[in-house]
Design an enzyme around this catalytic site. Sequence first.
Site, PDB file in Angstrom:
ATOM      1  CG  HIS A   1      -1.902   0.955   1.069  1.00 58.71           C
ATOM      2  ND1 HIS A   1      -2.023   2.087   1.283  1.00 58.71           N
ATOM      3  CD2 HIS A   1      -3.313   0.640   0.803  1.00 58.71           C
ATOM      4  CE1 HIS A   1      -3.049   2.867   1.172  1.00 58.71           C
ATOM      5  NE2 HIS A   1      -3.961   2.061   0.518  1.00 58.71           N
TER       6      HIS A   1
ATOM      7  CG  ASP B   1      -8.587  -4.337  -2.673  1.00 59.98           C
ATOM      8  OD1 ASP B   1      -8.049  -3.253  -2.878  1.00 59.98           O
ATOM      9  OD2 ASP B   1     -10.038  -3.942  -2.381  1.00 59.98           O
TER      10      ASP B   1
HETATM   11  C1  SDX Z   1      -6.149   0.195  -2.934  1.00 57.37           C
HETATM   12  O1  SDX Z   1      -4.479   4.626  -2.112  1.00 57.37           O
HETATM   13  C2  SDX Z   1      -5.310   3.902  -1.534  1.00 57.37           C
HETATM   14  O2  SDX Z   1      -5.611   4.566  -0.340  1.00 57.37           O
HETATM   15  C3  SDX Z   1      -5.793   2.722  -2.241  1.00 57.37           C
HETATM   16  C4  SDX Z   1      -6.799   2.050  -1.565  1.00 57.37           C
HETATM   17  C5  SDX Z   1      -8.284   2.739  -1.190  1.00 57.37           C
HETATM   18  O3  SDX Z   1      -8.754   2.315  -0.268  1.00 57.37           O
HETATM   19  O4  SDX Z   1      -8.503   3.691  -1.968  1.00 57.37           O
HETATM   20  O5  SDX Z   1      -6.383   1.566  -0.311  1.00 57.37           O
HETATM   21  C6  SDX Z   1      -7.328   0.747  -2.311  1.00 57.37           C
HETATM   22  O6  SDX Z   1      -5.973   0.311  -3.928  1.00 57.37           O
HETATM   23  C7  SDX Z   1      -5.403  -0.691  -2.122  1.00 57.37           C
HETATM   24  C8  SDX Z   1      -4.175  -1.414  -2.867  1.00 57.37           C
HETATM   25  C9  SDX Z   1      -4.663  -2.547  -3.877  1.00 57.37           C
HETATM   26  N1  SDX Z   1      -3.355  -2.651  -4.735  1.00 57.37           N
HETATM   27  C10 SDX Z   1      -3.118  -4.282  -4.705  1.00 57.37           C
HETATM   28  O7  SDX Z   1      -3.142  -4.987  -3.793  1.00 57.37           O
HETATM   29  C11 SDX Z   1      -2.232  -4.310  -5.942  1.00 57.37           C
HETATM   30  C12 SDX Z   1      -0.496  -4.710  -5.391  1.00 57.37           C
HETATM   31  N2  SDX Z   1      -0.136  -3.751  -4.578  1.00 57.37           N
HETATM   32  C13 SDX Z   1       0.962  -3.100  -5.237  1.00 57.37           C
HETATM   33  O8  SDX Z   1       0.684  -2.747  -6.918  1.00 57.37           O
HETATM   34  C14 SDX Z   1       1.435  -1.793  -4.624  1.00 57.37           C
HETATM   35  O9  SDX Z   1       1.768  -2.183  -3.406  1.00 57.37           O
HETATM   36  C15 SDX Z   1       0.657  -0.490  -4.729  1.00 57.37           C
HETATM   37  C16 SDX Z   1       0.111  -0.049  -5.948  1.00 57.37           C
HETATM   38  C17 SDX Z   1      -0.630  -0.671  -3.789  1.00 57.37           C
HETATM   39  C18 SDX Z   1       1.351   0.442  -3.974  1.00 57.37           C
HETATM   40  O10 SDX Z   1       2.366   0.913  -4.791  1.00 57.37           O
HETATM   41  P1  SDX Z   1       3.348   2.022  -4.517  1.00 57.37           P
HETATM   42  O11 SDX Z   1       3.062   2.877  -3.119  1.00 57.37           O
HETATM   43  O12 SDX Z   1       3.873   2.753  -5.777  1.00 57.37           O
HETATM   44  O13 SDX Z   1       4.593   1.258  -4.225  1.00 57.37           O
HETATM   45  P2  SDX Z   1       5.989   0.718  -5.161  1.00 57.37           P
HETATM   46  O14 SDX Z   1       4.992   0.164  -6.461  1.00 57.37           O
HETATM   47  O15 SDX Z   1       6.818   1.865  -5.394  1.00 57.37           O
HETATM   48  O16 SDX Z   1       6.327  -0.570  -4.378  1.00 57.37           O
HETATM   49  C19 SDX Z   1       7.515  -0.233  -3.484  1.00 57.37           C
HETATM   50  C20 SDX Z   1       8.383  -1.569  -3.706  1.00 57.37           C
HETATM   51  C21 SDX Z   1       8.736  -1.843  -5.091  1.00 57.37           C
HETATM   52  O17 SDX Z   1      10.048  -2.543  -5.210  1.00 57.37           O
HETATM   53  P3  SDX Z   1      11.410  -1.663  -5.352  1.00 57.37           P
HETATM   54  O18 SDX Z   1      11.128  -1.131  -6.829  1.00 57.37           O
HETATM   55  O19 SDX Z   1      11.552  -0.634  -4.019  1.00 57.37           O
HETATM   56  O20 SDX Z   1      12.506  -2.825  -5.421  1.00 57.37           O
HETATM   57  O21 SDX Z   1       7.604  -2.666  -3.371  1.00 57.37           O
HETATM   58  C22 SDX Z   1       7.644  -3.472  -4.160  1.00 57.37           C
HETATM   59  C23 SDX Z   1       7.493  -2.701  -5.506  1.00 57.37           C
HETATM   60  O22 SDX Z   1       8.279  -3.848  -6.515  1.00 57.37           O
HETATM   61  N3  SDX Z   1       5.995  -3.900  -4.061  1.00 57.37           N
HETATM   62  C24 SDX Z   1       5.641  -5.088  -4.296  1.00 57.37           C
HETATM   63  C25 SDX Z   1       4.344  -5.224  -4.158  1.00 57.37           C
HETATM   64  N4  SDX Z   1       3.952  -3.885  -3.840  1.00 57.37           N
HETATM   65  C26 SDX Z   1       4.868  -3.398  -3.941  1.00 57.37           C
HETATM   66  N5  SDX Z   1       6.110  -6.265  -4.666  1.00 57.37           N
HETATM   67  C27 SDX Z   1       5.496  -7.543  -4.818  1.00 57.37           C
HETATM   68  N6  SDX Z   1       4.197  -7.454  -4.517  1.00 57.37           N
HETATM   69  C28 SDX Z   1       3.669  -6.455  -4.234  1.00 57.37           C
HETATM   70  N7  SDX Z   1       2.088  -6.449  -4.218  1.00 57.37           N
END
Ligand code: SDX
Length: 437
Positions: free
Chosen positions: A314, A371
């Site tokens: 998140h 989720d």
């Molecule tokens: C919702 O914003 C909100 O409030 C959203 C929400 C709401 O109520 O409106 O809470 C609802 O959208 C919840 C999130 C649902 N999405 C998912 O579950 C999809 C999986 N999660 C990821 O796509 C990700 O965690 C996000 C999109 C939720 C957050 O992305 P960020 O903040 O941009 O984080 P990032 O992509 O920069 O990740 C940081 C690091 C990265 O690694 P590095 O590049 O630093 O090496 O963490 C890794 C990412 O690769 N990472 C993951 C991961 N999420 C982040 N690696 C593996 N699996 C994951 N799920």
Amino acid sequence: MSQDQDKAKIILESGQQAELPLVKGTKGEAGIDIGTLHKQLGLFTYDPGFMSTASCKSAITYIDGENGVLLYRGYPIEQLAKNSSFLEVAYLLMNGELPKDDELAGFVDEINHHTMLHEALRSFFDGFHYDAHPMAMMVGVMGSLSAFYHSELDMNDPEHRRISAMRMLAKVPTIAAACYRHSVGWPFVYPRMDLSYCENFLNMMFSLPSQKFIDKENYIDPVAVKALDVLFILHADHEQNASTSTVRLASSTGANPYACVAAGISALWGPAHGGANEAVLSMLAEIGTVDRIPEFIARAKDKNDPFRLMGFGHRVYKNFDPRATIVREVCHEVLEKYTLDDPMFELAMALEEYALKDEYFIEKKLYPNVDFYSGIIYKALKIPEEMLTVMFVIARTAGWVSHWLEMMAEPTRRIGRPRQIYTGYDRRDYVAPEERQ
Ligand code: SDX
């Protein structure tokens, strides 16, 4: 850069300086007001994804990501999930205070009054193939409400704004259920004045003309109604998430509110946002069995593999998403009531346990978000997978219209228009086709 209690000073290596005021709220981080930065230093800030950028001031929702705190108008989400109803929470988000009994009764009555759709909108659905994704239909139908409510709308009139917000909150379950009925080829079911918001939705989704409406308890399961109410409360608002920010940005141009909420629905659809609940079920189905968890955890950590663990991570929560904790409990209750030993739930719990012990997830603070479990509950309630993000739309409409009302009530509204860091060509002259390399 230095900071005292009211301002920040930026000193460039060139010796240029800028003094910028701090903007402080009632809780949480303060911000640096950079409105005059370009004027003082000829510089922009650069923050793709808005990792460190506050886009507005808001009094609706507060999130403390480090400590897993979520407050709606100051009330902890845990207390609202336990004691309140979705419409009471919607009233709170829209109006700022919990309603007195008569205020809630009036609010519920007015919502009931607006649940119907214009009959001309029914034929709108005929334009969709039966296999159109329900989210595609939601975007189109919500947007089409701007064709029914436009010319008479005066966005400067608070009463016009209030009615628009009430209409969207009231009609979104009717539209959602109609999308589902269209996809299965069943006749639409009209909303009823004698049913609650969640009872109505379940009735519009699943009742069949062949079934007699004997009595509510035998017909609409109170366990399902309560589970829906809690899930809607948990998904109602979440400060400046991608879809809410989309609604705000679209609304900053003065566009029709129904069209702006349709833009929010579009943004929510993405698997990185509200589409994650549907993506979690697909991921669990792909993993299939507990013994395949290590393979998928490895893929989630592999930078060369686009696979991510859906339902994990998140932008704000770097601790447990407080909503996920509640959803997990509701999941247990629903599956227990239905005596479902859904293997997908067992798999989800095993996956959560495995990930939470994995160094990568610990180091990157990736916890289950709201989720991760919600899809399993909806599945137990017979809500089809393609309808999961539609369920999120129903709930988040309360948050979208609340932020819209808050923003439109501001005395000075400015169009949202970010700048950029240009990376293209410098000026160059046109080259005739025959001279091109
Ligand atoms: C919702 O914003 C909100 O409030 C959203 C929400 C709401 O109520 O409106 O809470 C609802 O959208 C919840 C999130 C649902 N999405 C998912 O579950 C999809 C999986 N999660 C990821 O796509 C990700 O965690 C996000 C999109 C939720 C957050 O992305 P960020 O903040 O941009 O984080 P990032 O992509 O920069 O990740 C940081 C690091 C990265 O690694 P590095 O590049 O630093 O090496 O963490 C890794 C990412 O690769 N990472 C993951 C991961 N999420 C982040 N690696 C593996 N699996 C994951 N799920």
